[in-house]
Design an enzyme around this catalytic site. Sequence first.
Site, PDB file in Angstrom:
ATOM      1  N   ILE A   1       0.765  -1.275   0.135  1.00 43.78           N
ATOM      2  CA  ILE A   1       0.103  -0.126   0.054  1.00 43.78           C
ATOM      3  C   ILE A   1       0.830   1.243   0.053  1.00 43.78           C
ATOM      4  O   ILE A   1       0.682   2.189  -0.804  1.00 43.78           O
ATOM      5  CB  ILE A   1      -1.089   0.133   1.148  1.00 43.78           C
ATOM      6  CG1 ILE A   1      -1.928  -1.202   0.909  1.00 43.78           C
ATOM      7  CG2 ILE A   1      -1.622   1.427   1.411  1.00 43.78           C
ATOM      8  CD1 ILE A   1      -2.777  -1.436   2.294  1.00 43.78           C
TER       9      ILE A   1
ATOM     10  N   ALA B   1      -4.570   2.599   7.663  1.00 44.47           N
ATOM     11  CA  ALA B   1      -4.099   1.161   8.029  1.00 44.47           C
ATOM     12  C   ALA B   1      -5.106   0.616   9.097  1.00 44.47           C
ATOM     13  O   ALA B   1      -6.266   0.177   8.737  1.00 44.47           O
ATOM     14  CB  ALA B   1      -2.662   1.470   8.553  1.00 44.47           C
ATOM     15  N   ARG B   2      -4.800   0.859  10.641  1.00 41.58           N
ATOM     16  CA  ARG B   2      -5.742   0.305  11.351  1.00 41.58           C
ATOM     17  C   ARG B   2      -5.789   1.388  12.631  1.00 41.58           C
ATOM     18  O   ARG B   2      -4.751   2.195  12.871  1.00 41.58           O
ATOM     19  CB  ARG B   2      -5.097  -0.803  12.031  1.00 41.58           C
ATOM     20  CG  ARG B   2      -5.336  -2.197  11.182  1.00 41.58           C
ATOM     21  CD  ARG B   2      -6.853  -2.494  10.961  1.00 41.58           C
ATOM     22  NE  ARG B   2      -6.870  -3.746  10.149  1.00 41.58           N
ATOM     23  CZ  ARG B   2      -7.239  -3.824   8.794  1.00 41.58           C
ATOM     24  NH1 ARG B   2      -7.859  -2.727   8.437  1.00 41.58           N
ATOM     25  NH2 ARG B   2      -7.517  -5.162   8.455  1.00 41.58           N
TER      26      ARG B   2
ATOM     27  N   GLU C   1     -14.087   0.686  15.613  1.00 43.88           N
ATOM     28  CA  GLU C   1     -15.266   0.789  14.691  1.00 43.88           C
ATOM     29  C   GLU C   1     -16.387  -0.052  14.756  1.00 43.88           C
ATOM     30  O   GLU C   1     -16.194  -1.313  15.348  1.00 43.88           O
ATOM     31  CB  GLU C   1     -14.647   0.360  12.948  1.00 43.88           C
ATOM     32  CG  GLU C   1     -13.424   1.219  12.688  1.00 43.88           C
ATOM     33  CD  GLU C   1     -12.480   0.560  11.647  1.00 43.88           C
ATOM     34  OE1 GLU C   1     -13.054  -0.269  10.998  1.00 43.88           O
ATOM     35  OE2 GLU C   1     -11.376   1.071  11.575  1.00 43.88           O
TER      36      GLU C   1
ATOM     37  N   HIS D   1     -14.158   3.305   7.144  1.00 44.24           N
ATOM     38  CA  HIS D   1     -13.388   2.278   6.447  1.00 44.24           C
ATOM     39  C   HIS D   1     -13.773   1.647   4.988  1.00 44.24           C
ATOM     40  O   HIS D   1     -14.177   0.618   4.840  1.00 44.24           O
ATOM     41  CB  HIS D   1     -13.378   1.110   7.544  1.00 44.24           C
ATOM     42  CG  HIS D   1     -12.320  -0.084   7.461  1.00 44.24           C
ATOM     43  ND1 HIS D   1     -11.986  -0.725   8.610  1.00 44.24           N
ATOM     44  CD2 HIS D   1     -11.643  -0.303   6.304  1.00 44.24           C
ATOM     45  CE1 HIS D   1     -10.979  -1.539   8.133  1.00 44.24           C
ATOM     46  NE2 HIS D   1     -10.749  -1.295   6.692  1.00 44.24           N
TER      47      HIS D   1
HETATM   48  C1  8YV Z   1     -11.770  -4.486   4.392  1.00 44.47           C
HETATM   49  C2  8YV Z   1      -9.244  -4.290   5.125  1.00 44.47           C
HETATM   50  O1  8YV Z   1     -12.725  -3.449   5.028  1.00 44.47           O
HETATM   51  O2  8YV Z   1      -8.192  -5.792   3.823  1.00 44.47           O
HETATM   52  C3  8YV Z   1      -8.524  -5.479   4.820  1.00 44.47           C
HETATM   53  O3  8YV Z   1      -7.782  -5.675   5.869  1.00 44.47           O
HETATM   54  O4  8YV Z   1      -9.441  -3.621   6.254  1.00 44.47           O
HETATM   55  C4  8YV Z   1     -10.404  -4.044   4.091  1.00 44.47           C
HETATM   56  O5  8YV Z   1      -9.994  -4.375   2.922  1.00 44.47           O
HETATM   57  C5  8YV Z   1     -11.737  -5.717   5.517  1.00 44.47           C
HETATM   58  O6  8YV Z   1     -11.377  -6.836   4.670  1.00 44.47           O
HETATM   59  C6  8YV Z   1     -13.359  -6.054   5.675  1.00 44.47           C
HETATM   60  O7  8YV Z   1     -14.051  -6.559   4.903  1.00 44.47           O
END
Ligand code: 8YV
Length: 315
Positions: free
Chosen positions: A155, A232-233, A262, A280
């Site tokens: 990313i 990211a998170r 979230e 998100h």
């Molecule tokens: C999605 C994500 O929102 O790939 C990830 O880790 O955070 C996002 O692509 C997640 O997978 C929830 O469906």
Amino acid sequence: MNERPDIAVIGNQRPHTFALLEARFTVHRVFEAPDPLAALRAIGPRVRGAASNGMAGLSRAQIEAMPNLEIVAINGVGLETTDLDAARARGITVATAPVLYDDVADLAITLALSACRRIPQADRFVRSGLWGKQPWPLGRKFTGMRAGIIGLGRIGTEIAARLAAFKTTIAYADPVARDVPYRRYDDAESLARESDVLFLAAAGGAKGTRPPIVGRAVLDALGPQGVFVNVARGWIVDEAALVAALVEGRLGAAGLDVFHDEPSVPPALLTLDNVVLTPHIASSTEETMRAMGECVVGNLVSWFEGKGALTPVAM
Ligand code: 8YV
């Protein structure tokens, strides 16, 4: 594949993905049950494959409930909630859907531009009839900024590629020295000190297991003119410190797609004029959601045809 292997769906999927899964497998939507773990245990020994998503992952308890599980296909790239140690010990293949990097980078740039040019505020300004009645508070020029990227993985690399078009100076902080022409800093704080806009694109790690990568020191180093973007998170940022820095004007602005709990968002953020918030949605486009779903199904089909997973994670 003559039989229809039993697949436990641990984390929700899009309708298109369910349709593809149901065409090939016996699908158990355990995530919808009032007690998902009890529902999983009830069918556990029959289950040979699982589907989850990047936020739901696959826990140790879920793995233990499926003694014959061979593969889990994750609709996402985040592995923070998947117990890789437990999967490795059982020889379970973990596959992700590594087809979302463009979208996440697109949103990172969108958030940075939106925060700098105050796009949501401008939209509200027009809708509320203020145009022509009040002066528009100026935004910030994004082109030419010094950009810092925390985490130069897939990313981060895509963010950097887009930043080049904005004539930014690009630098990064990453535990791994990448083969790139960008300056590398040893830590996020030193990077922040030399950045006008700071992107967080690092892998998370499980919630609560490590100190946040971005805390008060990093935010203060970015400073009152700085712009912070997180795709990211939420839990790799000290969210209370982020809110305080924005409220007190020690940080200029932020563009946030992810949050600590979230879908809860700290109420203070909702009242601030210097933040842009999205729910998100970094991978939430028709094209990418379709590709991710096809990747989940493709991994399971290939596995049960005896051809191995398409996009396994190195264990
Ligand atoms: C999605 C994500 O929102 O790939 C990830 O880790 O955070 C996002 O692509 C997640 O997978 C929830 O469906």
